[in-house]
Enzyme design. Structure first.
Site, PDB file in Angstrom:
ATOM      1  N   ASN A   1      -7.485  -2.883  14.354  1.00 36.77           N
ATOM      2  CA  ASN A   1      -8.868  -3.157  14.207  1.00 36.77           C
ATOM      3  C   ASN A   1      -9.091  -4.192  13.286  1.00 36.77           C
ATOM      4  O   ASN A   1     -10.059  -4.725  12.360  1.00 36.77           O
ATOM      5  CB  ASN A   1      -9.428  -1.742  13.473  1.00 36.77           C
ATOM      6  CG  ASN A   1      -8.929  -1.377  12.081  1.00 36.77           C
ATOM      7  OD1 ASN A   1      -7.923  -2.030  11.456  1.00 36.77           O
ATOM      8  ND2 ASN A   1      -9.372  -0.356  11.620  1.00 36.77           N
TER       9      ASN A   1
ATOM     10  N   HIS B   1      -7.381  -4.772  10.204  1.00 42.08           N
ATOM     11  CA  HIS B   1      -7.160  -4.244   8.903  1.00 42.08           C
ATOM     12  C   HIS B   1      -5.689  -5.191   8.183  1.00 42.08           C
ATOM     13  O   HIS B   1      -5.014  -5.212   9.251  1.00 42.08           O
ATOM     14  CB  HIS B   1      -7.017  -3.108   8.158  1.00 42.08           C
ATOM     15  CG  HIS B   1      -5.947  -2.061   8.808  1.00 42.08           C
ATOM     16  ND1 HIS B   1      -6.042  -0.826   9.574  1.00 42.08           N
ATOM     17  CD2 HIS B   1      -4.610  -2.273   8.786  1.00 42.08           C
ATOM     18  CE1 HIS B   1      -4.699  -0.335   9.562  1.00 42.08           C
ATOM     19  NE2 HIS B   1      -3.927  -1.198   9.214  1.00 42.08           N
TER      20      HIS B   1
ATOM     21  N   GLU C   1      -9.898  -1.871   5.330  1.00 38.84           N
ATOM     22  CA  GLU C   1     -10.244  -1.846   6.507  1.00 38.84           C
ATOM     23  C   GLU C   1     -11.537  -2.337   6.814  1.00 38.84           C
ATOM     24  O   GLU C   1     -12.048  -2.704   5.856  1.00 38.84           O
ATOM     25  CB  GLU C   1     -10.653  -0.011   6.761  1.00 38.84           C
ATOM     26  CG  GLU C   1      -9.601   0.986   6.515  1.00 38.84           C
ATOM     27  CD  GLU C   1      -8.550   0.845   7.765  1.00 38.84           C
ATOM     28  OE1 GLU C   1      -8.650   0.361   8.701  1.00 38.84           O
ATOM     29  OE2 GLU C   1      -8.058   2.031   8.178  1.00 38.84           O
TER      30      GLU C   1
ATOM     31  N   ASP D   1       0.914  -1.336  -0.033  1.00 35.93           N
ATOM     32  CA  ASP D   1      -0.043  -0.055   0.103  1.00 35.93           C
ATOM     33  C   ASP D   1       0.875   0.996   0.016  1.00 35.93           C
ATOM     34  O   ASP D   1       2.235   1.173   0.133  1.00 35.93           O
ATOM     35  CB  ASP D   1      -0.808  -0.118   1.221  1.00 35.93           C
ATOM     36  CG  ASP D   1      -0.319  -0.385   2.574  1.00 35.93           C
ATOM     37  OD1 ASP D   1       0.960  -0.488   2.494  1.00 35.93           O
ATOM     38  OD2 ASP D   1      -0.994  -0.849   3.372  1.00 35.93           O
TER      39      ASP D   1
END
Ligand code: GLP
Length: 241
Positions: free
Chosen positions: A136, A138, A143, A67
């Site tokens: 979280n 991801h 996400e 990314d």
């Protein structure tokens, strides 16, 4: 999922690097999928050591990063291209032309995302993908959401990720709100996957991932449970809640 629990971060990094070293020695033309964040830094340090002390050869290796923030070019100290150069590429004998990091300044990010998946395919696909995990759940910048993109796409970062990643920036306002991220499908196409998790702040999400055994787009890392060859390397802090 094969789970390896190491005593601490140093041991985790050594274990991950030795798995990678073995793969590169078996296949000098390996296509490696790489991740950013703090977790893989120790692994990269060990790979640099393997290059310096044992002559591990990266000259024919290609790499694809997961990314990049939209709006940051490779010269920006917070860009993932800059991070990869600094933490790994500048210290090994890799051909930089074979190191791919999504272009955060692409003119047309949507077309560019399809090109990035095309580049991976032309390279023969990813042999081993290294992943970290967000608090979280991801992976890359996929996400938690009702739907997840299969291919590389433009993604909106969640508040919790912006907060987590603000430690690298001068202020929260400077953290980009969008990124280009490999999709879940791009990641699952990798032949092997190694997920790294270290530290107490990762224990709750690792508990969920490893103990509940259910998949949900609300926990993007859980999609890895569908892959036939995933090794999770955790340290005791991240494993024991
Ligand atoms: C970022 C990256 C992820 C990485 C995550 C965790 O959001 N896009 O690929 O896994 O951070 O980072 P850390 O290893 O610093 O906890």
């Amino acid at each position: 999922m094969k789970v390896i629990v190491e005593k601490n971060y140093d041991e985790l990094s050594k274990r991950a690097a030795s798995l990678l070293e073995e793969e590169i020695r078996n296949n000098p033309e390996l296509v490696l999928g790489l991740a950013t964040g703090s977790t893989p830094v120790g692994t990269y340090e060990e790979l640099i050591r393997a290059h310096r002390e044992r002559g591990l050869d990266f000259s024919k290796v290609s790499t694809f990063n997961l990314d990049e923030y939209i709006g940051l070019d490779g010269e920006h100290p917070n860009s993932y291209r800059y991070f990869m150069n600094e933490k790994l590429f500048d210290h090994i004998n890799i051909n930089k032309e074979k190191t791919y990091v999504p272009n955060g300044k692409a003119q047309n990010p949507i077309d560019y995302c399809a090109e990035y998946d095309g580049d991976i395919e032309r390279a023969g696909g990813i042999d081993i993908q290294i992943l970290g995990i967000g608090t979280n759940g991801h992976i890359a910048f996929n996400e938690p959401a009702d739907e997840l993109s299969v291919g590389t796409s433009v993604v909106q970062l969640t508040k919790s990720t912006i907060e987590d990643n603000s430690r690298f920036f001068d202020s929260m306002d400077e953290v980009p709100k969008t990124a280009i991220s490999m999709g879940i499908g791009s990641i699952l196409k990798a032949r092997k996957i190694i997920l790294l998790a270290s530290g107490k702040n990762k224990a709750p999400i690792m508990q969920k991932l490893l103990k509940e055994n259910v998949i949900s787009t609300k926990l993007p890392a859980s999609l890895l449970l569908l892959h036939p060859d995933v090794t999770v390397i955790v340290d005791e802090d991240a494993y024991n809640i």
